[in-house]
Design an enzyme around this catalytic site. Structure first.
Site, PDB file in Angstrom:
ATOM      1  N   HIS A  64       0.861  -1.187   0.000  1.00 12.01           N
ATOM      2  CA  HIS A  64       0.000   0.000   0.000  1.00 12.01           C
ATOM      3  C   HIS A  64       0.894   1.233   0.000  1.00 12.01           C
ATOM      4  O   HIS A  64       1.207   1.790   1.045  1.00 12.01           O
ATOM      5  CB  HIS A  64      -0.952  -0.016   1.199  1.00 12.01           C
ATOM      6  CG  HIS A  64      -2.224  -0.726   0.889  1.00 12.01           C
ATOM      7  ND1 HIS A  64      -3.147  -0.222  -0.005  1.00 12.01           N
ATOM      8  CD2 HIS A  64      -2.703  -1.917   1.307  1.00 12.01           C
ATOM      9  CE1 HIS A  64      -4.155  -1.080  -0.112  1.00 12.01           C
ATOM     10  NE2 HIS A  64      -3.910  -2.112   0.663  1.00 12.01           N
ATOM     11  N   TYR A  80      -7.238   7.504 -17.698  1.00 13.58           N
ATOM     12  CA  TYR A  80      -8.279   8.239 -16.990  1.00 13.58           C
ATOM     13  C   TYR A  80      -8.449   9.638 -17.560  1.00 13.58           C
ATOM     14  O   TYR A  80      -7.505  10.236 -18.044  1.00 13.58           O
ATOM     15  CB  TYR A  80      -7.931   8.356 -15.497  1.00 13.58           C
ATOM     16  CG  TYR A  80      -7.703   7.026 -14.825  1.00 13.58           C
ATOM     17  CD1 TYR A  80      -8.233   5.852 -15.355  1.00 13.58           C
ATOM     18  CD2 TYR A  80      -6.960   6.939 -13.662  1.00 13.58           C
ATOM     19  CE1 TYR A  80      -8.018   4.634 -14.740  1.00 13.58           C
ATOM     20  CE2 TYR A  80      -6.741   5.710 -13.046  1.00 13.58           C
ATOM     21  CZ  TYR A  80      -7.264   4.569 -13.591  1.00 13.58           C
ATOM     22  OH  TYR A  80      -7.049   3.358 -12.986  1.00 13.58           O
ATOM     23  N   GLU A 112      -0.142   8.490  11.150  1.00  8.92           N
ATOM     24  CA  GLU A 112      -1.493   8.020  11.488  1.00  8.92           C
ATOM     25  C   GLU A 112      -2.326   9.070  12.217  1.00  8.92           C
ATOM     26  O   GLU A 112      -3.549   8.943  12.304  1.00  8.92           O
ATOM     27  CB  GLU A 112      -1.427   6.705  12.276  1.00  8.92           C
ATOM     28  CG  GLU A 112      -0.977   5.541  11.388  1.00  8.92           C
ATOM     29  CD  GLU A 112      -0.844   4.232  12.147  1.00  8.92           C
ATOM     30  OE1 GLU A 112      -0.548   4.274  13.363  1.00  8.92           O
ATOM     31  OE2 GLU A 112      -1.047   3.173  11.520  1.00  8.92           O
ATOM     32  N   ASP A 136      -4.907   2.010   1.840  1.00 11.28           N
ATOM     33  CA  ASP A 136      -5.227   1.405   3.143  1.00 11.28           C
ATOM     34  C   ASP A 136      -5.845   2.460   4.071  1.00 11.28           C
ATOM     35  O   ASP A 136      -6.851   2.199   4.745  1.00 11.28           O
ATOM     36  CB  ASP A 136      -3.971   0.775   3.771  1.00 11.28           C
ATOM     37  CG  ASP A 136      -2.776   1.740   3.825  1.00 11.28           C
ATOM     38  OD1 ASP A 136      -2.777   2.762   3.096  1.00 11.28           O
ATOM     39  OD2 ASP A 136      -1.841   1.483   4.605  1.00 11.28           O
TER      40      ASP A 136
END
Ligand code: NI
Length: 400
Positions: free
Chosen positions: A101, A304, A378, A106
């Site tokens: 990841h 894209y 985090e 994630d």
């Protein structure tokens, strides 16, 4: 309301971290996100959400119905990892060699699960429905977004109306954790892969005059001529980039090869220019080769579309960020020449794609997206799930 959401975010913070680390430890590539999808399903079903699996193979769509009737809003996270061998050494490092990841999906998935948990607790105040999209295959053309749209995720169904607005977020390592980035209108580029094969005549490098065409020299002319497509035909107000990243021509010091192959990427911030450029490039490639007695063809693998953030929903997110993290923590983003399949949703519905800061220089969290030492601070997850919940709650009261 904001205080209530913040305290719910703090309550579930450890759970969100656990989810993020579980997903980080077990990265799955595009359209193989089976265990990630199972974890999403397992987390949402006990909340009583309407959860549908197997959308675009591994995608999950969950709907939370608010206590009050109202419109539907769509929130999206992507779930796939990248084929990169992780070089981090924390204890939740990837257990799947060669998969990682490295683009923060994630964190996107864990954050959206957190948002769902928060909104579920606040559903008595929710005026409408929230459709949560856990999307596969963001990293692989044509993009899980396109596949999910083809399976009807932007349409009305038996639980909710068609989504009136769509929001997505992406981690950003050069933005400190705690900050939110927004940009109105053109934000990310279209990305097309280009492949050119030049066919000349191979032979002794000492006698090029006996050959019909030297593929390497022709390929070189093509590389130069293609840059003039950008510099002479692209409107000056449209950012556009063409880069040739690969040139293969396997002759030798004394051998002119028969063929040369070029590969590159073409990116643009405007869809009209994008397709016009394809035609111009085809012409330049074919005729440059012809002028030198060779043959060449351009193939374009269409990727894209350019990502356009609609002004009104973007202003809404900016205002929400001012309220939630403060003006000093709300950043106006520069254009970014990467591409993102969220662009597909924004072609169909109003909405915006914003960024969530995940960097932290003091902690050494500085590595870029798609690199083997990428990770996030985090502490960003103290903000991201709650902010998205706040966005949904406040937006639904507006649209309703
Ligand atoms: Ni990404």
């Amino acid at each position: 309301m904001i205080d209530k959401i913040r305290s719910l975010n703090s309550e579930i913070f450890e759970d969100v971290i656990r989810l993020r680390r579980t997903i980080h430890r077990n990265p799955e590539l595009a359209l193989a996100e089976h265990e990630t999808a199972a974890l999403v399903t397992e987390t949402l079903r006990p909340l009583g959400l309407d959860v549908r699996t197997g959308i675009a193979q591994t995608g999950v769509v969950a709907t939370l119905q608010g206590a009050h009737p109202g419109p539907t809003l769509l929130l999206r996270a992507d779930m796939d990892a990248l084929p990169i061998h992780e070089q981090n050494d924390f204890d939740f490092v990837s257990q799947n060699p060669g998969k990682m990841h490295a683009c923060g999906h994630d964190a996107h998935t864990a954050s959206l699960l957190g948002t769902a948990i928060i909104l579920h607790r606040l559903k008595d105040e929710l005026r409408g429905n929230v459709r949560f999209l856990f999307q596969p295959s963001e990293e692989k053309i044509p993009g899980g977004a396109k596949l999910m749209i083809e399976e009807g995720v932007l349409e009305a169904n038996d639980t909710s109306e068609a989504p009136a607005v769509v929001f997505g977020q992406h981690v950003q390592p050069d933005l400190p954790a705690g900050k939110i980035g927004v940009r109105s209108e053109m934000y990310m580029a279209s990305a097309d892969e280009i492949y050119i094969t030049v066919k000349g005549e191979g032979g002794h490098a000492a006698a090029p005059h006996r050959l019909a065409a030297d593929a390497i020299l022709v390929a070189s002319h093509i590389i130069v001529a293609l840059q003039s497509v950008i510099s002479r035909h692209c409107p000056p107000d449209v950012p556009s980039v063409l880069s040739i990243g690969k040139l293969i021509a396997e002759g030798a010091t004394n051998v002119i090869p028969e063929t040369a192959r070029l590969e590159g990427t073409f990116r643009a911030m405007d869809e009209t220019w994008r397709f016009r450029a394809h035609d111009l490039m085809r012409r330049v490639v074919a005729h440059t080769a012809q002028a030198h007695g060779a043959e060449a063809q351009l193939e374009v693998a269409v990727g894209y579309p350019a990502l356009y953030n609609h002004p009104e929903p973007t202003d809404f997110v900016r205002e929400a960020a001012h309220a939630y993290v403060g003006e000093e923590n709300t950043v106006e983003l520069d254009m970014w020449f990467a591409s993102e399949d969220f662009a597909w949703y924004l072609r169909e519905r109003p909405g915006t794609f914003y960024r969530i800061g995940t960097g932290n220089e003091a902690k050494g969290i500085v590595h870029g997206l798609h690199t083997p030492r990428f990770t996030i601070d985090e502490d960003a997850l103290r903000v991201a799930p709650g902010f998205m919940a706040y966005l949904a709650l406040s937006r639904l009261s507006v649209d309703g």
